[in-house]
Design an enzyme around this catalytic site. Structure first.
Site, PDB file in Angstrom:
ATOM      1  N   HIS B  45       0.840  -1.191   0.000  1.00  0.00           N
ATOM      2  CA  HIS B  45       0.000   0.000   0.000  1.00  0.00           C
ATOM      3  C   HIS B  45       0.878   1.244   0.000  1.00  0.00           C
ATOM      4  CE1 HIS B  45      -3.970  -2.030   1.466  1.00  0.00           C
ATOM      5  NE2 HIS B  45      -3.493  -2.564   0.363  1.00  0.00           N
ATOM      6  N   GLU B  47       1.008   3.905   1.881  1.00  0.00           N
ATOM      7  CA  GLU B  47       1.552   4.379   3.150  1.00  0.00           C
ATOM      8  C   GLU B  47       2.835   3.634   3.503  1.00  0.00           C
ATOM      9  OE1 GLU B  47      -1.366   3.092   2.475  1.00  0.00           O
ATOM     10  OE2 GLU B  47      -2.945   3.744   3.840  1.00  0.00           O
ATOM     11  N   CYS B  70      -5.999   1.290   5.762  1.00  0.00           N
ATOM     12  CA  CYS B  70      -6.832   0.125   6.050  1.00  0.00           C
ATOM     13  C   CYS B  70      -6.559  -0.391   7.460  1.00  0.00           C
ATOM     14  CB  CYS B  70      -6.590  -0.984   5.020  1.00  0.00           C
ATOM     15  SG  CYS B  70      -4.912  -1.632   5.066  1.00  0.00           S
ATOM     16  N   ALA B 149     -16.333   4.777 -33.507  1.00  0.00           N
ATOM     17  CA  ALA B 149     -15.781   5.689 -34.513  1.00  0.00           C
ATOM     18  C   ALA B 149     -16.753   5.701 -35.674  1.00  0.00           C
ATOM     19  CB  ALA B 149     -14.407   5.224 -34.980  1.00  0.00           C
ATOM     20  N   SER B 163     -15.083  -1.302 -42.775  1.00  0.00           N
ATOM     21  CA  SER B 163     -15.021  -0.306 -41.696  1.00  0.00           C
ATOM     22  C   SER B 163     -13.593   0.050 -41.294  1.00  0.00           C
ATOM     23  CB  SER B 163     -15.784  -0.821 -40.475  1.00  0.00           C
ATOM     24  OG  SER B 163     -15.100  -1.926 -39.925  1.00  0.00           O
ATOM     25  N   LEU B 199      -7.770  -5.858 -29.926  1.00  0.00           N
ATOM     26  CA  LEU B 199      -8.332  -5.292 -28.680  1.00  0.00           C
ATOM     27  C   LEU B 199      -7.317  -5.073 -27.569  1.00  0.00           C
ATOM     28  CD1 LEU B 199     -11.823  -7.033 -28.253  1.00  0.00           C
ATOM     29  CD2 LEU B 199     -11.277  -4.865 -29.378  1.00  0.00           C
ATOM     30  N   GLU B 285     -16.652  -1.846 -26.982  1.00  0.00           N
ATOM     31  CA  GLU B 285     -16.223  -1.530 -28.361  1.00  0.00           C
ATOM     32  C   GLU B 285     -17.010  -2.399 -29.336  1.00  0.00           C
ATOM     33  OE1 GLU B 285     -12.299  -0.541 -29.572  1.00  0.00           O
ATOM     34  OE2 GLU B 285     -11.480  -0.917 -27.579  1.00  0.00           O
ATOM     35  N   LEU B 290     -25.415  -4.832 -29.425  1.00  0.00           N
ATOM     36  CA  LEU B 290     -24.924  -4.967 -28.049  1.00  0.00           C
ATOM     37  C   LEU B 290     -24.785  -3.597 -27.389  1.00  0.00           C
ATOM     38  CD1 LEU B 290     -23.951  -6.750 -25.757  1.00  0.00           C
ATOM     39  CD2 LEU B 290     -21.715  -6.925 -26.877  1.00  0.00           C
ATOM     40  N   ALA B 292     -26.652  -0.965 -27.916  1.00  0.00           N
ATOM     41  CA  ALA B 292     -27.991  -0.525 -27.516  1.00  0.00           C
ATOM     42  C   ALA B 292     -28.462  -1.293 -26.285  1.00  0.00           C
ATOM     43  CB  ALA B 292     -28.971  -0.701 -28.679  1.00  0.00           C
TER      44      ALA B 292
END
Lengths: 359, 359
Positions: B45, B47, B70, B149, B163, B199, B285, B290, B292
């Site tokens: 962490h 700290e 924590c 895009a 595309s 991707l 992407e 999908l 919508a």
């Protein structure tokens, strides 16, 4: 010259088919003694107003004018003779007049009369301001702006056809101001049937721009806001008039709607007709099929896309453009984004062809 | 605190499921003697690093940290005990830890040990930087960004489906950087079949974001770049596996592809699965159907639309969004444009819901 260009711009959108022209007269000592601009076609030219204001003080002075003074008798007498008669000693010009009856003849006449003529001062700026006029003179067609309003996901209507209003009130006010800069606003029969638009500048231009419907089928409503007489309207159609539509044509003509029979019901033929009618700049506010046809026939020189901050969705929903016939992205033309900015909550994108100038 | 927030941001995109945390230690005289940040889940962490750097100089000093230390044993021992042991006299915090095992317990422990605790310093900024983490903790789902895009006329492909590439190289580089800020990148089976995408962030994030395919039909290619092992991949499907696809599932599992059987083949179910897998921020992407569905199930909290300066045209051409079910414009949700700017020749529009924060 900067002041003369400012004066010229005062008549933006009202001089067609003529260009914008501004003029300034300095006396022999360099003092400003007269200003003028061309306010409307048929009205006095800019030089005449500036010289009248200067009167005797023009003698021995300088005329600064954004366009070469005319040397032919048009609707007004030739300006060159007025300049010479006023005793002007020197003329400073931004650009020559491309009108075939002038085209350097004015400059030659002034020099023959013994005046000093300096050409090309701020010429690029003067050409930019008269871009639409110069385009019409050079090509025989008006400059075309294609405008649409769409959602962020590229829709101009919901799947059920509802489209009023996608954009906000400030963007709609901007459309009225854009119309005021244009000589004609064009839609197809589909837009007339679907939206019954008014298509005026809401009084921001006098006269209002010519409202044009291009229709092949002439399947048009007998009652429409476009037939209301609030502004001049033109119905343009192709060579084939369906027999059942002749009554409509007769009735609309009786109501004062202009009718134009084009050799082909196509955007290019309409552009030539509108150039003949003195239009320098026209606005396409049509649906996707006519917009795509106008693009394919090179009748669009700038695209103004309003993008509203909404998501409409739906593959069947209307989009800005019908088929452009492209099968590879390499075929698609670049329309660089020349200016992008907010109008209220909406985004306005101006796209110009790579070598294009602002409309 | 501004420095601590800067330190925290050094690990942007690499700490999930944990938040970004930065810490600074000042000695008793106010001199900077230690800095640290949380670099990755499972690592020390913030700290702990800052206190280790400060060593004995921390005694009587101040710890400035962006998140409440924590007080529970997780993958690392509780930070509160380390803070107390180091002899820190005062702790300055930006915000409490929303983790149910902490949630003020750390602050109480420090105060009980006699330390002064000052809360809420630059809290808004700290919350903004951990927006995705806070969203996941509050809702049980990652924050979703929907990216597409499109051409200026709202097309994500030509009518024939071509595309690649609508947007320019700089915008595609920006997409790689956007992926580097996300824990998962999601497509549907259609995109996998049509585009065979890679991707990845192209090495800008280690590990690469999880590549996710959501597929109902499991009609997927056996060879695909997503199965290449260059980055972790997850295939998510619904409760019904078509019999002829079980072989594919077995083969992909053998190749090291993670398989997730969701209770429903829906975006919402996928979001819950990805939250369980520690994703704070995910990138959609995907294709229009999908996308919508993700919008309808409230799995999208920001839209990033790249608008390329091209006109593609064609009513059958693909668009960003399938049907959202709206029948009036009043039903459509506003997605205000929060940021608009150029990336190379393309325009990038960030749209956030009215009450939304930047993702």
């Amino acid at each position: 010259m900067a002041r003369a260009l400012q004066l010229a711009a005062l008549a933006e959108g009202r001089t067609s088919p003529n260009p914008l022209v501004g003029a300034v007269v300095l006396d022999a000592g360099g003092q400003l003694v007269g200003e003028g601009f061309h306010a409307r076609a048929g009205g006095p030219h800019a030089e005449v107003g500036a010289l009248a204001q200067a009167g005797e003080r023009a003698r021995g002075g300088t005329l600064i004018v954004t366009l070469e003074p005319c040397c032919h008798h048009g609707r007004t007498p030739p300006c060159c003779e007025a300049v010479i008669a006023a005793g002007i000693a020197r003329v400073v010009l931004a650009m020559a007049d491309p009108h075939p009856l002038v085209a350097g003849g004015g400059i030659a006449r002034l020099r023959a009369a013994g005046l000093e003529v300096i050409e090309g001062v701020m010429e690029a700026e003067a050409r930019r301001r008269n871009h639409a006029f110069l385009h019409r003179v050079a090509t025989g067609r008006p400059l075309g702006i294609l405008k649409w309003a769409m959602s962020l996901d590229g829709r101009t209507a919901l799947p059920n056809g509802v489209s009023q209003w996608i954009s906000g009130p400030k963007a709609r006010g901007w459309v009225h101001r854009l119309r005021a800069r244009c000589d004609a606003v064009i839609v197809g029969g589909g837009t007339l049937r679907a939206d019954d638009p008014l298509l005026t500048s809401r009084g921001q231009r006098t006269p209002e721009p010519l409202r044009v419907v291009l229709s092949r089928s002439l399947d048009l409503p007998t009652q429409a806001r476009l037939w209301n007489g609030a502004a001049p309207s033109l119905l343009a159609h192709g060579p084939d008039i369906p027999a059942e539509r002749t009554d409509l044509l007769v009735r609309l003509a009786q109501q004062g709607i202009d009718i134009a029979a084009l050799p082909a019901c196509e955007p290019a033929a309409l552009m030539e007709e509108l150039a003949r009618r003195g239009c320098n700049r026209v606005l396409w506010e049509c649906g996707p099929a006519l917009a795509a046809a106008a693009l394919r026939q090179d009748c669009v020189h700038a695209v103004a896309a309003v993008v509203a901050p909404r998501l409409l969705g739906g593959q069947p929903a209307r989009t800005p453009l019908g088929n452009l016939g492209h099968t590879s992205l390499a075929e698609t033309r670049l329309w660089p984004l020349a200016q992008v900015g907010m109008i209220g909550d909406d985004l306005l994108c101006w796209a110009l062809p790579s070598a294009g100038a602002f409309p």
